[in-house]
Enzyme design. Structure first.
Site, PDB file in Angstrom:
ATOM      1  N   THR A  71       0.852  -1.198   0.000  1.00  7.74           N
ATOM      2  CA  THR A  71       0.000   0.000   0.000  1.00  7.74           C
ATOM      3  C   THR A  71       0.883   1.242   0.000  1.00  7.74           C
ATOM      4  O   THR A  71       2.001   1.224   0.538  1.00  7.74           O
ATOM      5  CB  THR A  71      -0.946   0.032   1.234  1.00  7.74           C
ATOM      6  OG1 THR A  71      -1.754   1.210   1.154  1.00  7.74           O
ATOM      7  CG2 THR A  71      -0.208   0.042   2.558  1.00  7.74           C
ATOM      8  N   ASN A  89      -0.596   3.937   1.172  1.00 10.71           N
ATOM      9  CA  ASN A  89      -1.421   4.763   2.047  1.00 10.71           C
ATOM     10  C   ASN A  89      -1.049   4.528   3.518  1.00 10.71           C
ATOM     11  O   ASN A  89      -1.271   3.446   4.061  1.00 10.71           O
ATOM     12  CB  ASN A  89      -2.884   4.358   1.761  1.00 10.71           C
ATOM     13  CG  ASN A  89      -3.880   5.154   2.547  1.00 10.71           C
ATOM     14  OD1 ASN A  89      -3.672   5.462   3.713  1.00 10.71           O
ATOM     15  ND2 ASN A  89      -4.994   5.469   1.910  1.00 10.71           N
ATOM     16  N   LYS A 142      -3.892   3.346   5.891  1.00  9.52           N
ATOM     17  CA  LYS A 142      -4.222   1.914   5.799  1.00  9.52           C
ATOM     18  C   LYS A 142      -3.168   1.087   6.532  1.00  9.52           C
ATOM     19  O   LYS A 142      -3.479   0.091   7.177  1.00  9.52           O
ATOM     20  CB  LYS A 142      -4.255   1.470   4.333  1.00  9.52           C
ATOM     21  CG  LYS A 142      -5.450   1.993   3.550  1.00  9.52           C
ATOM     22  CD  LYS A 142      -5.430   1.390   2.155  1.00  9.52           C
ATOM     23  CE  LYS A 142      -6.581   1.878   1.314  1.00  9.52           C
ATOM     24  NZ  LYS A 142      -6.596   1.241  -0.009  1.00  9.52           N
ATOM     25  N   GLU A 155      -4.299  -1.805 -12.079  1.00 10.22           N
ATOM     26  CA  GLU A 155      -5.622  -2.203 -11.591  1.00 10.22           C
ATOM     27  C   GLU A 155      -6.269  -3.010 -12.714  1.00 10.22           C
ATOM     28  O   GLU A 155      -6.633  -2.456 -13.740  1.00 10.22           O
ATOM     29  CB  GLU A 155      -6.395  -0.894 -11.342  1.00 10.22           C
ATOM     30  CG  GLU A 155      -7.615  -0.964 -10.526  1.00 10.22           C
ATOM     31  CD  GLU A 155      -7.407  -0.881  -9.010  1.00 10.22           C
ATOM     32  OE1 GLU A 155      -6.383  -0.335  -8.552  1.00 10.22           O
ATOM     33  OE2 GLU A 155      -8.283  -1.385  -8.310  1.00 10.22           O
ATOM     34  N   ASP A 190      -8.377  -4.043  -1.308  1.00  9.89           N
ATOM     35  CA  ASP A 190      -9.020  -3.314  -2.390  1.00  9.89           C
ATOM     36  C   ASP A 190     -10.463  -3.018  -2.017  1.00  9.89           C
ATOM     37  O   ASP A 190     -11.114  -3.851  -1.389  1.00  9.89           O
ATOM     38  CB  ASP A 190      -8.988  -4.156  -3.665  1.00  9.89           C
ATOM     39  CG  ASP A 190      -8.604  -3.297  -4.827  1.00  9.89           C
ATOM     40  OD1 ASP A 190      -7.408  -3.049  -5.009  1.00  9.89           O
ATOM     41  OD2 ASP A 190      -9.529  -2.836  -5.538  1.00  9.89           O
ATOM     42  N   PHE A 207     -11.988  10.921   2.085  1.00  8.39           N
ATOM     43  CA  PHE A 207     -11.483  10.901   0.716  1.00  8.39           C
ATOM     44  C   PHE A 207     -12.522  10.225  -0.175  1.00  8.39           C
ATOM     45  O   PHE A 207     -13.554   9.742   0.302  1.00  8.39           O
ATOM     46  CB  PHE A 207     -10.146  10.138   0.659  1.00  8.39           C
ATOM     47  CG  PHE A 207     -10.297   8.655   0.889  1.00  8.39           C
ATOM     48  CD1 PHE A 207     -10.481   8.155   2.165  1.00  8.39           C
ATOM     49  CD2 PHE A 207     -10.282   7.753  -0.177  1.00  8.39           C
ATOM     50  CE1 PHE A 207     -10.640   6.791   2.386  1.00  8.39           C
ATOM     51  CE2 PHE A 207     -10.434   6.383   0.032  1.00  8.39           C
ATOM     52  CZ  PHE A 207     -10.611   5.906   1.315  1.00  8.39           C
ATOM     53  N   HIS A 214     -15.663  -0.467   6.334  1.00  6.58           N
ATOM     54  CA  HIS A 214     -15.624  -1.732   5.575  1.00  6.58           C
ATOM     55  C   HIS A 214     -14.214  -2.308   5.606  1.00  6.58           C
ATOM     56  O   HIS A 214     -14.012  -3.507   5.640  1.00  6.58           O
ATOM     57  CB  HIS A 214     -16.071  -1.487   4.131  1.00  6.58           C
ATOM     58  CG  HIS A 214     -15.488  -0.257   3.493  1.00  6.58           C
ATOM     59  ND1 HIS A 214     -15.731   1.007   3.977  1.00  6.58           N
ATOM     60  CD2 HIS A 214     -14.644  -0.101   2.447  1.00  6.58           C
ATOM     61  CE1 HIS A 214     -15.089   1.895   3.251  1.00  6.58           C
ATOM     62  NE2 HIS A 214     -14.402   1.250   2.322  1.00  6.58           N
ATOM     63  N   ARG A 215     -13.225  -1.400   5.601  1.00  7.89           N
ATOM     64  CA  ARG A 215     -11.823  -1.817   5.600  1.00  7.89           C
ATOM     65  C   ARG A 215     -11.475  -2.534   6.912  1.00  7.89           C
ATOM     66  O   ARG A 215     -10.876  -3.589   6.923  1.00  7.89           O
ATOM     67  CB  ARG A 215     -10.946  -0.568   5.475  1.00  7.89           C
ATOM     68  CG  ARG A 215      -9.908  -0.660   4.402  1.00  7.89           C
ATOM     69  CD  ARG A 215      -9.123   0.631   4.358  1.00  7.89           C
ATOM     70  NE  ARG A 215      -9.980   1.784   4.116  1.00  7.89           N
ATOM     71  CZ  ARG A 215     -10.475   2.063   2.929  1.00  7.89           C
ATOM     72  NH1 ARG A 215     -10.200   1.316   1.886  1.00  7.89           N
ATOM     73  NH2 ARG A 215     -11.247   3.108   2.749  1.00  7.89           N
TER      74      ARG A 215
HETATM   75  P1  IMP Z   1      -9.032   1.445  -2.885  1.00  6.82           P
HETATM   76  O1  IMP Z   1      -9.081   0.066  -3.423  1.00  6.82           O
HETATM   77  O2  IMP Z   1      -9.026   1.470  -1.382  1.00  6.82           O
HETATM   78  O3  IMP Z   1      -7.987   2.295  -3.506  1.00  6.82           O
HETATM   79  O4  IMP Z   1     -10.433   2.114  -3.274  1.00  6.82           O
HETATM   80  C1  IMP Z   1     -10.850   2.280  -4.632  1.00  6.82           C
HETATM   81  C2  IMP Z   1     -11.709   3.537  -4.757  1.00  6.82           C
HETATM   82  O5  IMP Z   1     -12.920   3.341  -4.001  1.00  6.82           O
HETATM   83  C3  IMP Z   1     -11.046   4.769  -4.165  1.00  6.82           C
HETATM   84  O6  IMP Z   1     -10.395   5.490  -5.157  1.00  6.82           O
HETATM   85  C4  IMP Z   1     -12.211   5.574  -3.623  1.00  6.82           C
HETATM   86  O7  IMP Z   1     -12.697   6.385  -4.651  1.00  6.82           O
HETATM   87  C5  IMP Z   1     -13.260   4.507  -3.286  1.00  6.82           C
HETATM   88  N1  IMP Z   1     -13.254   4.198  -1.849  1.00  6.82           N
HETATM   89  C6  IMP Z   1     -12.798   3.052  -1.259  1.00  6.82           C
HETATM   90  N2  IMP Z   1     -12.952   3.112   0.081  1.00  6.82           N
HETATM   91  C7  IMP Z   1     -13.491   4.321   0.329  1.00  6.82           C
HETATM   92  C8  IMP Z   1     -13.864   4.975   1.537  1.00  6.82           C
HETATM   93  O8  IMP Z   1     -13.723   4.482   2.669  1.00  6.82           O
HETATM   94  N3  IMP Z   1     -14.394   6.207   1.394  1.00  6.82           N
HETATM   95  C9  IMP Z   1     -14.565   6.810   0.190  1.00  6.82           C
HETATM   96  N4  IMP Z   1     -14.221   6.255  -0.955  1.00  6.82           N
HETATM   97  C10 IMP Z   1     -13.691   5.012  -0.894  1.00  6.82           C
END
Ligand code: IMP
Length: 222
Positions: A9, A11, A14, A41, A76, A160, A206-207
């Site tokens: 990651t 981030n 995270k 992706e 993801d 975000f 959700h994460r």
């Molecule tokens: P990623 O896989 O965590 O990068 O999420 C993919 C996309 O889903 C991100 O670019 C966000 O636009 C959206 N997304 C995922 N999780 C969140 C969240 O907790 N809040 C807002 N947008 C999210």
């Protein structure tokens, strides 16, 4: 037995979240740093396929201090809108960077009602996260879902991505989501994730749920 988990990651938020959970069951987390330009992706139909593709890609970037028995973690997520048959789903990043939150609100502008509960039902959506852990060619999958609905207008501030347009359903004391119109122990009081502090969002995350689901399937490190 190794207890090191390498998290692919870029981030830091995270990373801290995974460290918080994994430390409690005896694992340590290290960041697997790969130039984001080199991680693609895939256009896959579900998040599990995307996560597995990222694990396969990560295996090409094993660091020199990776030991036998070390593990790789990827995660993801996406937003799934029921009235749009799950769109943007696996395309969430792309859609957010193209039409953005205002585009999503326009797509749903015909779905609203004077009754807030009916509006919430018409605009129902959920975030889903998949956490995948690779260990010696075996992959464990954890899933987390945060149900709610898309707001009528954007509420900026914190967070975000789609946070400014997503209102989660309230949660009961055991953190189970309630249906629209029911007030729970935990609530954003009608605000979107963009309108509340990150500690509040964390309760619904959700994460976090995906990581907990994953860690429940892992043996405690000794
Ligand atoms: P990623 O896989 O965590 O990068 O999420 C993919 C996309 O889903 C991100 O670019 C966000 O636009 C959206 N997304 C995922 N999780 C969140 C969240 O907790 N809040 C807002 N947008 C999210």
């Amino acid at each position: 037995m190794s207890n090191t988990v390498w998290f692919l990651t870029g981030n830091q938020g995270k990373l801290a979240e995974a460290e918080h959970h994994l430390k409690q069951i005896g694992y340590s987390v290290r960041q697997l740093i790969v130039d984001q330009e080199l991680v693609y992706e895939p256009q896959a139909e579900n998040l599990v396929t995307v996560a597995k593709s990222k694990i396969n890609q990560a295996l090409n970037f094993i660091p020199s201090d990776f030991s036998d028995g070390d593990m790789i973690l990827v995660e993801d997520a996406g937003l799934f809108v029921d009235a749009l048959h799950g769109f943007p789903g696996v395309y969430s990043s792309f859609v957010h960077s193209t039409i953005g939150n205002s585009g999503m609100l326009r797509l749903l502008s015909h779905l609203n009602s004077a009754d807030p509960v009916s509006s919430a039902n018409l605009r129902s959506a959920h975030f889903k996260a998949i956490a995948a852990l690779w260990k010696s060619d075996e992959v464990i999958i954890g899933e987390g879902i945060c149900p709610g609905h898309i707001s009528l207008e954007a509420m900026e501030g914190n967070g975000f991505g789609y946070d400014p347009i997503f209102i989660p359903y309230d949660l009961d004391a055991e953190l189970n989501p309630l249906s629209p119109g029911n007030y729970g122990e935990f609530s954003t009081h009608g605000k979107t994730f963009g309108g509340v502090d990150s500690e509040i969002k964390q309760k619904f995350s959700h994460r976090t749920k995906a990581l907990i689901d994953l860690f429940n399937q892992m043996p405690s490190a000794s």
